[in-house]
Structures are given as structure tokens and as C-alpha cells.
Design an enzyme around this catalytic site. Structure first.
Site, PDB file in Angstrom:
ATOM      1  CG  LEU A  34      20.359  27.830  66.313  1.00  0.00           C
ATOM      2  CD1 LEU A  34      20.683  27.914  67.804  1.00  0.00           C
ATOM      3  CD2 LEU A  34      19.757  29.142  65.827  1.00  0.00           C
ATOM      4  CG  HIS A  38      21.639  31.420  63.670  1.00  0.00           C
ATOM      5  ND1 HIS A  38      21.561  30.336  62.833  1.00  0.00           N
ATOM      6  CD2 HIS A  38      20.667  32.282  63.268  1.00  0.00           C
ATOM      7  CE1 HIS A  38      20.581  30.521  61.965  1.00  0.00           C
ATOM      8  NE2 HIS A  38      20.031  31.697  62.193  1.00  0.00           N
ATOM      9  CE  LYS A 150      22.191  34.794  55.164  1.00  0.00           C
ATOM     10  NZ  LYS A 150      21.057  34.696  54.200  1.00  0.00           N
ATOM     11  CB  VAL A 177      29.478  34.061  60.072  1.00  0.00           C
ATOM     12  CG1 VAL A 177      30.439  32.890  60.260  1.00  0.00           C
ATOM     13  CG2 VAL A 177      29.500  34.967  61.305  1.00  0.00           C
ATOM     14  CB  SER A 187      18.828  27.866  58.016  1.00  0.00           C
ATOM     15  OG  SER A 187      19.195  28.536  59.199  1.00  0.00           O
ATOM     16  NE  ARG A 188      14.635  29.784  52.634  1.00  0.00           N
ATOM     17  CZ  ARG A 188      14.145  30.815  53.316  1.00  0.00           C
ATOM     18  NH1 ARG A 188      14.934  31.813  53.661  1.00  0.00           N
ATOM     19  NH2 ARG A 188      12.877  30.857  53.665  1.00  0.00           N
TER      20      ARG A 188
END
Ligand code: PAF
Length: 279
Positions: A34, A38, A150, A177, A187-188
Site C-alpha cells: 500500500l 491506496h 490512475k 495521488v 506499487s510498481r
């Protein structure tokens, strides 16, 4: 306080019995690892609902055979620590075996929309997303589900699925965000080296430039696109697509309108990043 962890479907049914079914339940589906994006969804759900369930499930069916399923970043302990500041939340962490038991055969395909843009370069990806979200909604039974813009194509496809399958859940889209430097949170992003992170800023820069050109009266999509390509090429970004779409219909636009949104996917090194902006 650490949130309640619901490790499987039986425990999820027990949790349902514990909370009154007259109370609003919000849902935030995630694949974990996260970040603040998130957390902004969780914060909104907690604010608007009596209870919130966050799912953490790295869904194998949305990864292609050559994609990063095995290496996708995971850190459940850190995720739980990040979620511990919220009240009235529970974290659903099913196993892949429970979601896709042996002999699993049912798939949800949102036709056409799933084959364009990200779907064209990731065959089967949106079938995996639609299937798992449909299953999670049947299990969690929320009133409302929160998702970040996104993944604009994902939001659009899932809204279509909710309508087509008469699933009585509202999809609440929430704003992208970004890091302080403009990079959309993902996360990537952890795959990026510091120099790749710098180069990856070209996605946001190209979108901002497009928006400025449009604000200054430029209406020629080809000219705007050429400028965006220029900005991305300078950073050796490998462009998968830059699409000008009508955000209400998802159809390509030939000239700018009040509903134009630009979507793009660019590889920086080996990391594929997406971003989008309303123009
Ligand atoms: O956006 C994601 O993280 C995933 O696609 C989702 C919606 C959790 C389904 O696995």
C-alpha cells in the site's frame, strides 16, 4: 491498533455476522504494498461508511505469463501497520487457492473495452481484473467500492461490468495521488532506480504540457501528441500508447472537447507505467 485480518471466506462470513447488515460497508480492493494512493481510498471509505473492508490479494489471473506475478512487491506486515491508524476496518487476505479452486471455470469479460490500450498490450489482464472484482464484490457485499483514477480504463471497464451484471454496488472514483515531483503513485514505482524515477517524470510532464497547450488554445491533437512524444523520447521512454479519448464514452477523439482525457502507458527501463489526465 492492528486491523482485524480476515484470512479466508469462512472468516469473512463470520465478520458479516458480527457487523449489522443495516450499516454501510465500504470496500477498497487492492493488491497490497500500500501507498498513499491506496490510503486516500481507505480514508474516504472510513469517513463515509460504518465499516470498511480492504482486500489484499495479488490476483494471478490478471498477470500475463511473462509479467511480474512472482516478483510483484508484497509486505503484509507493513500494510497492516499502515492500516492500523484507521478505525472500523478489516483486511481480507484470501489465498489464490480459495479464489480459484481447482477446476475453476468462470470468467467475466467486458468485451471491446478490455481489448484496447492497456488491454491490447496485456491480453487477458482485464478479464482477470473483472473476474476477481466480481468475485470479491459477491464475497464482501459492500454498498460502495473505492478505486483510484490512475487506472482509468479499469474504472471504466468495472463500471460497465456493474451495469451489465446488475451488481448493486457504486464505484466511487477517487483522484490520482502523486509524489511531490508529479509521478503518479503505483506499487510498481519501487522497481524504478533513482535515475529511472527521474526519467519517469516525463509521463506527468507530457500530460501537463498537453493541458497547457490546450489551455492556450491548441486544438490539434496531432500537434499536442507530437509534443508529448518529444518529451517522452527525450527521457528514452518506450511509448506503448498515447490515447485521446472521450472520458464519458471511452471512444477516441479526433479533436479536443470538454470531455477529452489523455491516457498513456510508457515503459521506463523494464517498468511499464500508466498515467492520465483530463484536458
Ligand atoms: O487495481 C488493482 O490493484 C487491481 O487491479 C484490483 C482492482 C485490486 C484487482 O485485482
Amino acid at each position: 491498533m492492528k486491523p482485524i485480518v480476515i484470512p479466508g471466506i469462512t472468516q469473512l462470513h463470520n465478520y458479516h455476522r458480527m457487523i449489522s447488515n443495516t450499516q454501510r460497508l465500504g470496500f477498497v480492493p487492492t493488491m497490497g504494498f500500500l501507498h498513499s494512493g491506496h490510503l486516500s481510498l481507505v480514508e474516504r471509505s472510513v469517513r463515509e461508511n460504518a465499516h470498511t473492508i480492504v482486500s489484499i490479494f495479488v490476483n494471478p489471473s490478471q498477470f500475463g505469463p511473462t509479467e511480474d506475478l512472482a516478483t510483484y512487491p508484497r509486505d503484509l506486515e507493513k500494510d497492516l501497520a499502515l492500516l492500523s491508524k484507521f478505525d472500523n476496518i478489516a483486511v481480507f487476505t484470501p489465498t489464490a487457492q480459495e479464489i480459484y479452486p481447482p477446476n475453476y471455470r468462470t470468467w467475466v469479460t467486458v468485451s471491446e473495452l478490455s481489448e484496447q490500450y492497456c488491454g491490447a498490450s496485456r491480453p487477458g489482464h482485464f478479464r482477470g481484473v473483472a473476474t476477481v472484482v466480481c468475485k470479491l464484490l459477491n464475497l464482501v457485499v459492500p454498498k460502495i467500492m473505492y478505486m483510484g483514477e490512475k487506472d482509468f480504463q479499469q474504472c471504466f471497464i468495472l463500471e460497465q461490468m456493474l451495469r451489465d451484471l446488475n451488481i448493486p454496488v457504486l464505484l466511487q472514483r477517487c483522484p490520482i495521488v502523486r509524489e511531490f515531483d508529479g509521478l503518479a503513485l503505483s506499487s510498481r514505482n519501487t522497481y524504478l532506480s533513482p535515475s529511472e524515477h527521474e526519467r519517469a517524470l516525463c509521463l506527468h510532464k507530457s500530460l501537463i504540457t498537453a493541458k497547457e497547450m490546450a489551455a492556450n488554445g491548441e486544438n490539434d491533437i496531432n500537434k499536442i501528441k507530437a509534443k508529448m512524444i518529444d518529451i517522452i523520447n527525450k527521457e528514452q521512454g518506450n511509448i506503448d500508447y498515447i490515447a485521446f479519448i472521450n472520458e464519458t464514452t471511452f471512444q477516441p477523439e479526433s479533436a479536443l472537447t470538454a470531455h477529452t482525457r489523455i491516457l498513456l502507458a510508457v515503459k521506463i527501463g523494464t517498468t511499464r507505467l500508466i498515467d492520465n489526465m483530463k484536458i
